[in-house]
Design a protein around this motif. Structure first.
Motif, PDB file in Angstrom:
ATOM      1  N   GLN A   2      -7.841  -8.340  -7.897  1.00  0.00           N
ATOM      2  CA  GLN A   2      -6.575  -7.698  -7.461  1.00  0.00           C
ATOM      3  C   GLN A   2      -5.381  -8.770  -7.854  1.00  0.00           C
ATOM      4  O   GLN A   2      -4.147  -8.370  -8.341  1.00  0.00           O
ATOM      5  N   VAL A  24      -0.096  -1.542  -6.132  1.00  0.00           N
ATOM      6  CA  VAL A  24      -1.420  -0.819  -5.535  1.00  0.00           C
ATOM      7  C   VAL A  24      -1.016   0.688  -5.375  1.00  0.00           C
ATOM      8  O   VAL A  24       0.053   1.047  -4.777  1.00  0.00           O
ATOM      9  N   GLU A  72      -5.767   1.950  -1.625  1.00  0.00           N
ATOM     10  CA  GLU A  72      -6.447   0.886  -1.124  1.00  0.00           C
ATOM     11  C   GLU A  72      -7.564   1.452  -0.351  1.00  0.00           C
ATOM     12  O   GLU A  72      -7.188   2.422   0.519  1.00  0.00           O
ATOM     13  N   GLN A 109      -8.976  -1.734  -4.635  1.00  0.00           N
ATOM     14  CA  GLN A 109      -7.676  -1.403  -5.043  1.00  0.00           C
ATOM     15  C   GLN A 109      -7.638  -0.828  -6.359  1.00  0.00           C
ATOM     16  O   GLN A 109      -8.018  -1.140  -7.450  1.00  0.00           O
TER      17      GLN A 109
END
Ligand code: ACO
Length: 213
Positions: free
Chosen positions: A168, A178, A181, A206
Protein backbone atom coordinates in the motif's frame (compact mmCIF):
# COMPACT_ATOMS: atom_id res chain seq x y z
CA UNK A 1 19.98 -4.47 -10.75
CA UNK A 2 18.51 -4.65 -14.24
CA UNK A 3 14.79 -4.32 -14.97
CA UNK A 4 13.37 -6.26 -17.92
CA UNK A 5 10.07 -7.26 -19.46
CA UNK A 6 9.44 -10.93 -18.67
CA UNK A 7 9.67 -12.99 -21.83
CA UNK A 8 8.37 -16.54 -22.29
CA UNK A 9 11.78 -18.15 -21.74
CA UNK A 10 11.67 -16.91 -18.10
CA UNK A 11 8.02 -17.75 -17.30
CA UNK A 12 8.92 -20.95 -15.40
CA UNK A 13 11.69 -19.17 -13.44
CA UNK A 14 9.26 -16.40 -12.51
CA UNK A 15 6.67 -18.90 -11.27
CA UNK A 16 9.42 -20.69 -9.29
CA UNK A 17 10.38 -17.31 -7.75
CA UNK A 18 6.73 -16.63 -6.84
CA UNK A 19 6.23 -20.06 -5.28
CA UNK A 20 9.31 -19.52 -3.11
CA UNK A 21 8.37 -15.98 -2.10
CA UNK A 22 4.92 -14.58 -2.90
CA UNK A 23 2.86 -17.79 -2.49
CA UNK A 24 4.02 -18.12 1.13
CA UNK A 25 4.67 -14.50 2.15
CA UNK A 26 1.80 -12.44 0.75
CA UNK A 27 -0.31 -11.50 3.82
CA UNK A 28 -3.55 -13.25 2.78
CA UNK A 29 -1.82 -16.39 1.52
CA UNK A 30 0.05 -16.49 4.82
CA UNK A 31 -3.11 -15.98 6.87
CA UNK A 32 -4.90 -18.78 5.01
CA UNK A 33 -1.85 -21.07 5.17
CA UNK A 34 -2.28 -21.48 1.43
CA UNK A 35 1.03 -23.21 0.83
CA UNK A 36 4.42 -23.84 2.36
CA UNK A 37 7.47 -22.05 0.95
CA UNK A 38 8.47 -23.48 -2.42
CA UNK A 39 5.30 -25.52 -2.69
CA UNK A 40 3.27 -25.05 -5.87
CA UNK A 41 -0.38 -24.11 -6.01
CA UNK A 42 -2.42 -25.06 -9.06
CA UNK A 43 -4.82 -22.11 -9.19
CA UNK A 44 -2.17 -19.51 -8.31
CA UNK A 45 0.22 -20.90 -10.90
CA UNK A 46 -2.54 -20.81 -13.50
CA UNK A 47 -3.19 -17.16 -12.63
CA UNK A 48 0.54 -16.41 -12.96
CA UNK A 49 0.86 -17.96 -16.42
CA UNK A 50 -2.32 -16.24 -17.65
CA UNK A 51 -1.03 -12.91 -16.37
CA UNK A 52 2.43 -13.44 -17.86
CA UNK A 53 0.83 -14.04 -21.27
CA UNK A 54 -0.44 -10.44 -21.26
CA UNK A 55 3.27 -9.55 -21.71
CA UNK A 56 3.13 -6.54 -19.37
CA UNK A 57 5.12 -8.03 -16.48
CA UNK A 58 8.51 -6.96 -15.23
CA UNK A 59 11.38 -8.58 -13.39
CA UNK A 60 14.46 -7.28 -11.61
CA UNK A 61 17.54 -9.44 -12.16
CA UNK A 62 21.03 -9.29 -10.68
CA UNK A 63 24.35 -9.59 -12.52
CA UNK A 64 23.93 -13.41 -12.69
CA UNK A 65 20.47 -13.01 -14.24
CA UNK A 66 18.91 -14.36 -10.99
CA UNK A 67 15.43 -13.05 -10.30
CA UNK A 68 15.40 -10.61 -7.38
CA UNK A 69 11.83 -9.39 -7.81
CA UNK A 70 8.86 -9.45 -10.14
CA UNK A 71 5.73 -7.50 -10.79
CA UNK A 72 3.08 -9.45 -12.66
CA UNK A 73 0.76 -7.06 -14.46
CA UNK A 74 -2.35 -8.03 -16.36
CA UNK A 75 -5.26 -6.55 -18.24
CA UNK A 76 -8.60 -6.52 -16.44
CA UNK A 77 -12.01 -5.96 -18.06
CA UNK A 78 -15.32 -5.28 -16.30
CA UNK A 79 -16.60 -8.79 -17.04
CA UNK A 80 -13.54 -10.33 -15.34
CA UNK A 81 -14.68 -8.83 -12.05
CA UNK A 82 -18.34 -9.68 -12.63
CA UNK A 83 -17.61 -13.30 -13.54
CA UNK A 84 -14.69 -14.06 -11.19
CA UNK A 85 -16.84 -15.85 -8.62
CA UNK A 86 -17.73 -18.61 -11.11
CA UNK A 87 -14.09 -19.48 -11.42
CA UNK A 88 -13.32 -19.14 -7.71
CA UNK A 89 -16.07 -21.60 -6.84
CA UNK A 90 -14.55 -24.19 -9.22
CA UNK A 91 -11.57 -24.51 -6.89
CA UNK A 92 -11.65 -27.35 -4.36
CA UNK A 93 -9.22 -25.47 -2.09
CA UNK A 94 -11.19 -23.73 0.70
CA UNK A 95 -8.17 -21.60 1.64
CA UNK A 96 -7.88 -20.27 -1.90
CA UNK A 97 -11.63 -19.54 -1.95
CA UNK A 98 -11.43 -17.56 1.34
CA UNK A 99 -8.82 -15.25 -0.19
CA UNK A 100 -10.31 -14.81 -3.62
CA UNK A 101 -13.90 -14.39 -2.42
CA UNK A 102 -12.72 -11.50 -0.25
CA UNK A 103 -10.83 -9.88 -3.14
CA UNK A 104 -13.70 -10.34 -5.57
CA UNK A 105 -16.40 -9.11 -3.16
CA UNK A 106 -14.30 -6.03 -2.46
CA UNK A 107 -13.86 -5.38 -6.18
CA UNK A 108 -17.58 -5.78 -6.82
CA UNK A 109 -18.40 -3.27 -4.07
CA UNK A 110 -15.73 -0.78 -5.15
CA UNK A 111 -17.03 -0.91 -8.75
CA UNK A 112 -13.94 0.64 -10.31
CA UNK A 113 -15.37 0.54 -13.84
CA UNK A 114 -18.50 2.34 -12.61
CA UNK A 115 -16.29 5.06 -11.15
CA UNK A 116 -14.06 5.52 -14.17
CA UNK A 117 -15.25 5.44 -17.73
CA UNK A 118 -12.67 3.07 -19.22
CA UNK A 119 -13.06 -0.25 -21.02
CA UNK A 120 -10.05 -1.95 -19.40
CA UNK A 121 -7.50 -1.41 -16.66
CA UNK A 122 -3.85 -2.26 -16.16
CA UNK A 123 -3.77 -4.39 -13.03
CA UNK A 124 -0.71 -4.50 -10.79
CA UNK A 125 -1.39 -8.08 -9.74
CA UNK A 126 1.53 -9.76 -7.97
CA UNK A 127 4.38 -7.76 -6.51
CA UNK A 128 7.12 -9.91 -5.05
CA UNK A 129 10.72 -9.41 -3.98
CA UNK A 130 12.99 -12.25 -2.91
CA UNK A 131 13.64 -12.07 0.84
CA UNK A 132 17.40 -11.64 0.19
CA UNK A 133 16.80 -8.46 -1.84
CA UNK A 134 14.09 -6.68 0.16
CA UNK A 135 14.47 -3.15 1.52
CA UNK A 136 16.50 -1.91 -1.48
CA UNK A 137 13.71 -0.11 -3.33
CA UNK A 138 13.18 -2.90 -5.90
CA UNK A 139 9.41 -3.10 -5.44
CA UNK A 140 9.06 0.66 -5.69
CA UNK A 141 11.07 0.68 -8.93
CA UNK A 142 9.04 -2.22 -10.40
CA UNK A 143 5.86 -0.20 -9.82
CA UNK A 144 7.40 2.97 -11.25
CA UNK A 145 8.52 1.17 -14.42
CA UNK A 146 5.18 -0.62 -14.79
CA UNK A 147 3.50 2.75 -15.12
CA UNK A 148 5.70 3.45 -18.17
CA UNK A 149 4.51 0.16 -19.71
CA UNK A 150 0.89 1.04 -18.96
CA UNK A 151 1.34 4.41 -20.66
CA UNK A 152 3.12 2.83 -23.66
CA UNK A 153 0.12 0.54 -24.16
CA UNK A 154 -2.28 3.49 -23.75
CA UNK A 155 -3.99 2.36 -20.56
CA UNK A 156 -5.86 5.18 -18.85
CA UNK A 157 -6.28 3.44 -15.51
CA UNK A 158 -4.06 1.34 -13.26
CA UNK A 159 -5.43 -0.62 -10.32
CA UNK A 160 -4.16 -2.89 -7.57
CA UNK A 161 -5.61 -4.94 -4.74
CA UNK A 162 -2.93 -4.22 -2.17
CA UNK A 163 -3.17 -6.71 0.68
CA UNK A 164 -0.43 -5.44 2.99
CA UNK A 165 0.78 -2.21 4.51
CA UNK A 166 4.06 -2.20 2.54
CA UNK A 167 2.55 -2.72 -0.90
CA UNK A 168 0.00 0.00 0.00
CA UNK A 169 2.83 2.36 0.94
CA UNK A 170 4.79 1.55 -2.23
CA UNK A 171 1.80 2.17 -4.50
CA UNK A 172 0.87 5.42 -2.75
CA UNK A 173 4.44 6.65 -3.07
CA UNK A 174 4.00 6.04 -6.82
CA UNK A 175 0.90 8.27 -6.89
CA UNK A 176 -1.84 5.67 -6.42
CA UNK A 177 -4.97 6.68 -4.48
CA UNK A 178 -7.35 4.63 -2.36
CA UNK A 179 -10.69 3.87 -4.01
CA UNK A 180 -11.90 1.54 -1.29
CA UNK A 181 -10.61 -0.25 1.78
CA UNK A 182 -11.78 -3.10 3.96
CA UNK A 183 -10.60 -4.11 7.43
CA UNK A 184 -9.77 -7.78 7.72
CA UNK A 185 -11.48 -8.14 11.11
CA UNK A 186 -14.79 -7.37 9.37
CA UNK A 187 -14.45 -10.42 7.12
CA UNK A 188 -16.32 -12.87 9.32
CA UNK A 189 -18.38 -16.04 9.07
CA UNK A 190 -22.05 -16.43 10.16
CA UNK A 191 -20.93 -16.67 13.83
CA UNK A 192 -18.94 -13.43 13.64
CA UNK A 193 -15.61 -15.29 13.62
CA UNK A 194 -12.85 -13.81 11.43
CA UNK A 195 -12.35 -15.88 8.28
CA UNK A 196 -8.71 -14.85 7.85
CA UNK A 197 -6.44 -13.95 10.75
CA UNK A 198 -4.07 -11.60 8.99
CA UNK A 199 -0.86 -10.89 10.87
CA UNK A 200 -0.02 -7.36 12.02
CA UNK A 201 0.97 -4.85 10.74
CA UNK A 202 -1.39 -5.76 7.87
CA UNK A 203 -4.89 -4.75 8.93
CA UNK A 204 -6.76 -3.92 5.76
CA UNK A 205 -7.16 -4.50 2.08
CA UNK A 206 -6.99 -1.47 -0.20
CA UNK A 207 -8.08 -1.11 -3.79
CA UNK A 208 -5.75 1.52 -5.17
CA UNK A 209 -5.87 3.22 -8.54
CA UNK A 210 -4.00 5.71 -10.66
CA UNK A 211 -5.45 7.61 -13.59
CA UNK A 212 -2.99 8.14 -16.43
CA UNK A 213 -3.36 11.35 -18.40
N1 ACO B 1 9.27 -3.19 6.89
C1 ACO B 1 9.26 -1.83 6.88
N2 ACO B 1 9.18 -1.09 5.73
C2 ACO B 1 9.09 -1.75 4.58
C3 ACO B 1 9.08 -3.17 4.51
C4 ACO B 1 9.18 -3.90 5.73
N3 ACO B 1 9.14 -5.24 5.78
N4 ACO B 1 8.96 -3.55 3.20
C5 ACO B 1 8.91 -2.41 2.48
N5 ACO B 1 8.98 -1.33 3.31
C6 ACO B 1 8.93 0.08 2.93
C7 ACO B 1 10.35 0.54 2.68
O1 ACO B 1 10.92 1.06 3.86
C8 ACO B 1 10.19 1.62 1.64
O2 ACO B 1 9.77 2.83 2.24
P1 ACO B 1 10.48 4.23 1.83
O3 ACO B 1 10.17 4.43 0.37
O4 ACO B 1 9.80 5.22 2.72
O5 ACO B 1 11.93 4.04 2.09
C9 ACO B 1 9.00 1.14 0.81
O6 ACO B 1 8.28 0.22 1.66
C10 ACO B 1 9.44 0.48 -0.48
O7 ACO B 1 10.20 -0.63 -0.18
P2 ACO B 1 10.94 -1.51 -1.26
O8 ACO B 1 12.37 -1.72 -0.83
O9 ACO B 1 10.71 -0.99 -2.63
O10 ACO B 1 10.15 -2.89 -1.06
P3 ACO B 1 10.78 -4.34 -1.26
O11 ACO B 1 11.60 -4.37 -2.52
O12 ACO B 1 11.43 -4.77 -0.02
O13 ACO B 1 9.47 -5.23 -1.52
C11 ACO B 1 7.36 -6.27 -0.93
C12 ACO B 1 8.28 -5.05 -0.75
C13 ACO B 1 7.10 -6.50 -2.41
C14 ACO B 1 6.05 -5.99 -0.23
C15 ACO B 1 8.09 -7.51 -0.33
O14 ACO B 1 8.18 -7.35 1.05
C16 ACO B 1 7.39 -8.83 -0.63
O15 ACO B 1 7.67 -9.48 -1.65
N6 ACO B 1 6.44 -9.25 0.25
C17 ACO B 1 5.69 -10.50 0.08
C18 ACO B 1 4.69 -10.44 -1.05
C19 ACO B 1 3.67 -9.31 -0.89
O16 ACO B 1 3.13 -9.09 0.17
N7 ACO B 1 3.42 -8.60 -2.00
C20 ACO B 1 2.42 -7.53 -2.08
C21 ACO B 1 1.02 -8.08 -2.16
S1 ACO B 1 -0.17 -6.97 -2.89
C22 ACO B 1 0.11 -7.09 -4.58
O17 ACO B 1 0.88 -7.90 -5.04
C23 ACO B 1 -0.64 -6.19 -5.52
Amino acid sequence: MEYKLITEDRFDDVVAHLSTNFFADEPLNKAAGLCRRGEGHRELEQLCYETLKDNLSLMAVNENNDIAGVLLNGVVYPQDILQAHERIELSDDERFKKIFRLLNEHNLRANIFGNFNVARAFEVRMLSVDGRFRGQGIAKELVRRSETIARDFEFKLMKADATGIFSQKILKSNGFKVLSEFYYDKYTDEFGKPILLVEAPHIKLQLLYKLLE
